[in-house]
Design a protein around this motif. Sequence first.
Motif, mmCIF file in Angstrom:
data_model
loop_
_atom_site.group_PDB
_atom_site.id
_atom_site.type_symbol
_atom_site.label_atom_id
_atom_site.label_comp_id
_atom_site.label_asym_id
_atom_site.label_seq_id
_atom_site.Cartn_x
_atom_site.Cartn_y
_atom_site.Cartn_z
ATOM 1 N N ASN A 95 7.267 -3.529 8.161
ATOM 2 C CA ASN A 95 6.378 -2.569 8.833
ATOM 3 C C ASN A 95 5.000 -3.202 9.029
ATOM 4 O OD1 ASN A 95 4.802 -0.437 9.617
ATOM 5 N ND2 ASN A 95 5.560 0.965 8.053
ATOM 6 N N LYS A 113 -0.942 -10.781 5.691
ATOM 7 C CA LYS A 113 -0.161 -9.663 5.147
ATOM 8 C C LYS A 113 1.160 -9.532 5.891
ATOM 9 C CE LYS A 113 -0.494 -4.756 3.976
ATOM 10 N NZ LYS A 113 -1.327 -3.564 3.932
ATOM 11 N N ILE A 115 2.856 -11.896 7.333
ATOM 12 C CA ILE A 115 3.757 -12.975 6.893
ATOM 13 C C ILE A 115 4.406 -12.572 5.563
ATOM 14 C CG2 ILE A 115 3.852 -15.385 6.116
ATOM 15 C CD1 ILE A 115 1.440 -15.873 8.059
ATOM 16 N N ASP A 116 3.598 -12.024 4.669
ATOM 17 C CA ASP A 116 4.133 -11.575 3.374
ATOM 18 C C ASP A 116 5.229 -10.540 3.559
ATOM 19 O OD1 ASP A 116 2.569 -13.202 1.911
ATOM 20 O OD2 ASP A 116 1.423 -11.634 0.875
ATOM 21 N N LEU A 117 4.962 -9.567 4.440
ATOM 22 C CA LEU A 117 5.933 -8.492 4.628
ATOM 23 C C LEU A 117 7.235 -9.038 5.215
ATOM 24 C CD1 LEU A 117 3.783 -5.450 5.854
ATOM 25 C CD2 LEU A 117 4.413 -6.109 3.549
ATOM 26 N N ALA A 119 8.321 -12.095 4.734
ATOM 27 C CA ALA A 119 8.952 -12.842 3.643
ATOM 28 C C ALA A 119 9.694 -11.893 2.704
ATOM 29 C CB ALA A 119 7.887 -13.624 2.878
ATOM 30 N N MET A 120 9.080 -10.726 2.433
ATOM 31 C CA MET A 120 9.727 -9.731 1.569
ATOM 32 C C MET A 120 11.039 -9.253 2.189
ATOM 33 S SD MET A 120 6.305 -7.581 0.716
ATOM 34 C CE MET A 120 7.068 -6.064 0.210
ATOM 35 N N ALA A 648 9.016 -12.216 -3.699
ATOM 36 C CA ALA A 648 8.445 -12.732 -2.455
ATOM 37 C C ALA A 648 6.938 -12.503 -2.418
ATOM 38 C CB ALA A 648 9.112 -12.067 -1.263
ATOM 39 N N ILE A 649 6.484 -11.405 -2.994
ATOM 40 C CA ILE A 649 5.030 -11.163 -3.026
ATOM 41 C C ILE A 649 4.395 -12.031 -4.098
ATOM 42 C CG2 ILE A 649 3.212 -9.428 -3.192
ATOM 43 C CD1 ILE A 649 5.282 -7.285 -2.812
#
Lengths: 659, 150
Positions: A95, A113, A115-117, A119-120, A648-649
Amino acid sequence: MKIGVFVCHCGSNIAGTVDVATVAEQARNLPNVAFASDTLYACSEPGQDGIINAIKEHKLDGVVVASCTPRMHEATFRKTVERAGLNRYMFEMANIREHVSWIGKDVEANTRKAIDLVAMAAAKLTHDQELTPKSFSINKRVLVVGGGVAGIQAALDCADGGLEVILVEKTSSIGGKMAKLDKTFPTVDCSSCILGPKMVDVAQHPNITLHTSAEISDIKGYVGNFTVSINRKATYVDNQACTGCGLCMEKCPSKKSTDYFNEGIGTTTAINIPFPQAIPKKAVIDPEFCMKLTKGKCGVCEKVCPTSAIRFEQQNETIEEPVGAIIAATGYDLFDFTRYGEYGGGRYPDVITSMQYERLLSASGPTGGHIKRPSDGKEPKDVVFIQCVGSRDKSVGRPYCSGFCCMYTAKQAILTKDHMPESQSYVFYMDIRAPGKLYDEFTRRAMEEYDTKYIRGRVAMIYPKGDKYIVRGADTLMGAQVEIEADLVVLAVGAEAAKGAPQLAEKLRISYDNYGFYMESHPKLRPVETNTAGVYLAGACQGPKDIPSSVGQGSAAASKVMSLFSKDMLESDPQVSAVDIKRCVGCGKCIQTCPFGAINEMDFRGMVKADVIETICQGCGICTSTCPQGAIQLQHFTDNQILAEVNAICQMSPVQNYE
Amino acid sequence: MSDVTGTELRIVGFLCNWCSYGGADTAGVGRFQQPTDLRIIRVPCSGRIDPLFVLKSLVNGADGVLVSGCHPRDCHYSEGNFYARRRLEVLKRFLPILGIDERRFEYTWVSASEGQKWKTVVSSFTERIHELGPAPVLNPALIKQAEAIL
């Protein structure tokens, strides 16, 4: 595993504050990611085709789409990957719109952020399993809660469509607020003349079972298979025997009962039929005022009743009804104007609510349709209407517009002139809100043809002077203070959520907003659905509504039920719990905690094990957090999947980062 | 994963799908500006949240963990948030015993309509974590020990 990542621009909604190209580029470096690109509108046809082509071309096993909230488009993209031959649960969503681009303007931080999401989502996807839905049968009966105009319409539409309908109404007659109205806007036609036939249709329809003086006490089950407990209050009259002749009303010596139907204007008898068109037309005893029930003396009604229908020994009873869908149509309540101290706080007898005035105007009302002041019964000459009492007022916690008060005030001003040609009406208003069909023309007619004086401004205070009232307020267009001597003051009270609405919402497992109105699934695209499958909304329980909108929503809810019931079998969501037999020690903790009774004990080679009934499991996962062995796992939200997201985070652990 | 620039800390959020995730969406739709430190993990119900998820996050380097579910009595699964409340309250008291500052963990109730409230919750929790600063560097040996237990 080969994962494809698609980063959506959503026009400028995402691309405006997230560097989507960088997100896609970084996604390519993630483990298992074989393909990543950005796309202008992922949900559009070319966007979906692009995803399908990439799946086929790169032989992808799973897809991550970084776009809007999964509450919006998860179903859309699941269908997309299915069209490309993948299992629909090999899909994850990040999202990056509601949770990133719309809540921050810093492009660098947003991109990080996002990219992080991604990756998650990719990390979770590597643990995803293919799931297939099971099907279960449905009970094609529908429960309608509330017998106002929205509930009546919904019940009739469902019943005409061949469904069996259970209609539950709290009071002793259906009809709701509309039955109390004298006339409707903007046509000024008789309210009970258009509602009456519909009420009769409900009573006569072979597919409708009507429970009046009844409330929902409990709801169990899930879409297609609800079990509803209905509590029928004792009315002390046998509905089968009562013919509604009204003889008991004539003879009842207790004549001081509160007349709820007439909004407390006037009184009624302890045994009564609330109004002539009541459906069902059966007498009901108000136990608060009945002398037989309070003091043990009297019993006149029992003696005069020609069909011996009186049952003083009657008790409340609970009925259980199995249904497959529920329509909530519980309507609204009117704001309690006594909270306005400056308007007398309910102390002045001739300051009344618009609904009380409506009863004074009605030919079936306590005054037979003659406008009489409650204090002395005199005909008023100067009538002042005050709008926005309990709406658009933050100080009383009602900042919203109730929507229909402008219109009913205009109607009452017109009716006042019709009833008393010599009278003069004044309306204090903030803005005129008349957006419906022929609504604006109607308010203009009140001003121009009926000579109603519209004064723009709030009323500061009302105080009595002799047998009149002084209404003091501001005329903001004139820029002056005005004082009007009034014989009668009518407060246009706003709408608020029905009392007990939150309690019913808890039973229905639906949510409500800050004001107590029920929340729809999507404010624009799913206005009559709730987030609980099989529960629909109709009418003012969702927010203040006039009659046409309520009727429209009643029909809409009915059509939703019809389309739900057009199938004989429903597919259950496969995101349910599954037991690992080898790990399960049969402690039974999951059985104790499951709110739906979806877990049974079973015998496995002489050992006790847990067993999930997949069609009953709702997929909450409370059992999974409870199981000491980790043996029962909510599929698609397993411990491993959630911990993969956590990792992942947090994967750059402090040790690696700071040392 | 991403670069820690010093301006942003790592906050993990566990949100139930029906109320708080919807509330976060509502905040987004309302364009309520919020700090960017929080990364949200969606779970079906706050009752699905194993306290170990929170511990794993904190041990693995999260600077703060925020859990949010439906208001008590307003649960989509009728009683999931009551289970959550019990478990998380115990966890909160347990954290100092493990040597973790309990202020780094918080649980709240936010409904799907409370976008403004969600903004406040996120902003004040992020502010608190920034006041506490990055989580202290844990001893690698201790982490190994903790991981063995977990």
